[in-house]
Design a protein around this motif. Structure first.
Motif, PDB file in Angstrom:
ATOM      1  N   GLY A  77       0.786  -1.234   0.000  1.00  0.00           N
ATOM      2  CA  GLY A  77       0.000   0.000   0.000  1.00  0.00           C
ATOM      3  C   GLY A  77       0.811   1.272   0.000  1.00  0.00           C
ATOM      4  N   ASP A  78       2.073   1.219   0.406  1.00  0.00           N
ATOM      5  CA  ASP A  78       2.933   2.412   0.428  1.00  0.00           C
ATOM      6  C   ASP A  78       3.730   2.459  -0.879  1.00  0.00           C
ATOM      7  N   VAL A  79       3.034   2.699  -1.975  1.00  0.00           N
ATOM      8  CA  VAL A  79       3.632   2.597  -3.303  1.00  0.00           C
ATOM      9  C   VAL A  79       4.618   3.727  -3.577  1.00  0.00           C
ATOM     10  N   LEU A  92      -0.867   5.688  -8.144  1.00  0.00           N
ATOM     11  CA  LEU A  92       0.220   4.870  -8.691  1.00  0.00           C
ATOM     12  C   LEU A  92      -0.235   3.433  -8.966  1.00  0.00           C
ATOM     13  N   VAL A  93      -1.088   2.888  -8.103  1.00  0.00           N
ATOM     14  CA  VAL A  93      -1.646   1.550  -8.359  1.00  0.00           C
ATOM     15  C   VAL A  93      -2.451   1.585  -9.658  1.00  0.00           C
ATOM     16  N   GLY A  94      -3.227   2.636  -9.848  1.00  0.00           N
ATOM     17  CA  GLY A  94      -3.980   2.790 -11.094  1.00  0.00           C
ATOM     18  C   GLY A  94      -3.070   2.876 -12.309  1.00  0.00           C
ATOM     19  N   MET A  95      -1.934   3.542 -12.160  1.00  0.00           N
ATOM     20  CA  MET A  95      -0.960   3.629 -13.255  1.00  0.00           C
ATOM     21  C   MET A  95      -0.403   2.244 -13.597  1.00  0.00           C
ATOM     22  N   PHE A  96      -0.066   1.455 -12.548  1.00  0.00           N
ATOM     23  CA  PHE A  96       0.390   0.083 -12.776  1.00  0.00           C
ATOM     24  C   PHE A  96      -0.701  -0.736 -13.448  1.00  0.00           C
ATOM     25  N   GLU A  97      -1.906  -0.661 -12.901  1.00  0.00           N
ATOM     26  CA  GLU A  97      -3.023  -1.465 -13.388  1.00  0.00           C
ATOM     27  C   GLU A  97      -3.338  -1.167 -14.846  1.00  0.00           C
ATOM     28  N   SER A  98      -3.202   0.084 -15.247  1.00  0.00           N
ATOM     29  CA  SER A  98      -3.518   0.482 -16.621  1.00  0.00           C
ATOM     30  C   SER A  98      -2.358   0.257 -17.590  1.00  0.00           C
ATOM     31  N   GLY A  99      -1.192  -0.110 -17.065  1.00  0.00           N
ATOM     32  CA  GLY A  99      -0.032  -0.339 -17.928  1.00  0.00           C
ATOM     33  C   GLY A  99       0.795   0.905 -18.208  1.00  0.00           C
ATOM     34  N   ALA A 114       2.383  -2.185  -4.679  1.00  0.00           N
ATOM     35  CA  ALA A 114       1.133  -1.939  -5.400  1.00  0.00           C
ATOM     36  C   ALA A 114       0.247  -3.180  -5.483  1.00  0.00           C
ATOM     37  N   ASP A 115       0.810  -4.351  -5.258  1.00  0.00           N
ATOM     38  CA  ASP A 115       0.054  -5.610  -5.280  1.00  0.00           C
ATOM     39  C   ASP A 115      -0.542  -5.831  -3.897  1.00  0.00           C
ATOM     40  N   LEU A 116      -1.576  -5.078  -3.582  1.00  0.00           N
ATOM     41  CA  LEU A 116      -2.125  -5.060  -2.228  1.00  0.00           C
ATOM     42  C   LEU A 116      -2.683  -6.390  -1.761  1.00  0.00           C
ATOM     43  N   ASN A 117      -3.245  -7.187  -2.664  1.00  0.00           N
ATOM     44  CA  ASN A 117      -3.816  -8.467  -2.236  1.00  0.00           C
ATOM     45  C   ASN A 117      -2.819  -9.620  -2.334  1.00  0.00           C
ATOM     46  N   GLY A 118      -1.603  -9.340  -2.805  1.00  0.00           N
ATOM     47  CA  GLY A 118      -0.535 -10.328  -2.796  1.00  0.00           C
ATOM     48  C   GLY A 118      -0.682 -11.485  -3.757  1.00  0.00           C
ATOM     49  N   ASP A 119      -1.423 -11.276  -4.853  1.00  0.00           N
ATOM     50  CA  ASP A 119      -1.616 -12.375  -5.806  1.00  0.00           C
ATOM     51  C   ASP A 119      -0.583 -12.385  -6.935  1.00  0.00           C
ATOM     52  N   GLY A 120       0.420 -11.506  -6.846  1.00  0.00           N
ATOM     53  CA  GLY A 120       1.492 -11.499  -7.839  1.00  0.00           C
ATOM     54  C   GLY A 120       1.265 -10.607  -9.037  1.00  0.00           C
ATOM     55  N   LYS A 121       0.131  -9.929  -9.099  1.00  0.00           N
ATOM     56  CA  LYS A 121      -0.131  -9.007 -10.207  1.00  0.00           C
ATOM     57  C   LYS A 121      -0.832  -7.764  -9.667  1.00  0.00           C
ATOM     58  N   VAL A 122      -0.708  -6.676 -10.388  1.00  0.00           N
ATOM     59  CA  VAL A 122      -1.396  -5.435 -10.019  1.00  0.00           C
ATOM     60  C   VAL A 122      -2.566  -5.281 -10.969  1.00  0.00           C
ATOM     61  N   ASP A 123      -3.775  -5.341 -10.402  1.00  0.00           N
ATOM     62  CA  ASP A 123      -4.973  -5.300 -11.237  1.00  0.00           C
ATOM     63  C   ASP A 123      -6.058  -4.460 -10.583  1.00  0.00           C
ATOM     64  N   ASP A 124      -7.278  -4.540 -11.121  1.00  0.00           N
ATOM     65  CA  ASP A 124      -8.364  -3.695 -10.625  1.00  0.00           C
ATOM     66  C   ASP A 124      -8.720  -3.978  -9.163  1.00  0.00           C
ATOM     67  N   THR A 125      -8.497  -5.198  -8.693  1.00  0.00           N
ATOM     68  CA  THR A 125      -8.742  -5.502  -7.280  1.00  0.00           C
ATOM     69  C   THR A 125      -7.804  -4.691  -6.385  1.00  0.00           C
ATOM     70  N   ASP A 126      -6.542  -4.605  -6.777  1.00  0.00           N
ATOM     71  CA  ASP A 126      -5.569  -3.811  -6.019  1.00  0.00           C
ATOM     72  C   ASP A 126      -5.947  -2.331  -6.048  1.00  0.00           C
TER      73      ASP A 126
END
Length: 136
Positions: A77-79, A92-99, A114-126
């Motif tokens: 969360g402290d991106v 910044l999470v939105g920037m990652f998520e959008s590419g 930025a991978d707040l839920n820890g699933d290995g990717k930054v996406d709309d859930t994050d």
């Protein structure tokens, strides 16, 4: 409770903290009791032992043979590395998520933050989690 993890990336190691509740450098040093530890900001300034962890900080661990390893801190969360979860982190999470921003642009530790839920990717859930985080 804080959950700490260490993982190797192409440039060294990333020390990850799963949550952000006043985890200090002193608390990290307790995990390396037989080693010497030094803490610096992302730009190399030595930090006091009671300062809070932020993404991008470095933990330099030296063993009794003077072999050193540097770990880069990543706090979920402290991106932006400013010791808080705020609107800029959500941006910044939105920037990652959008590419528009990639791991190559700013590094593994920041991408892991930025991978707040820890699933290995930054996406709309994050992104959804990041937008809600400053509201708590």
């Amino acid at each position: 409770d804080e959950e700490l993890s260490v993982k190797a990336d192409g440039n060294g190691f990333v020390l990850g903290a799963s949550t952000y509740t006043n985890l200090t450098h002193n608390a990290i040093a307790q995990n390396f009791t037989s080693l010497t530890t030094k803490f610096t900001s992302a730009n190399g300034t030595v930090l006091p032992a009671d300062s809070l962890l932020s993404t991008g900080c470095k933990v330099i661990v030296t063993d009794t043979d003077n072999t050193s390893n540097t770990l880069t801190v990543s706090v979920k969360g402290d991106v932006d590395g400013n010791c808080s979860k705020d609107a800029n982190d959500a941006f910044l999470v939105g920037m990652f998520e959008s590419g528009l921003l990639s791991e190559e642009d700013i590094g593994t530790a920041y991408k892991d933050a930025a991978d707040l839920n820890g699933d290995g990717k930054v996406d709309d859930t994050d992104f959804e989690l990041a937008v809600k985080a400053p509201l708590k």
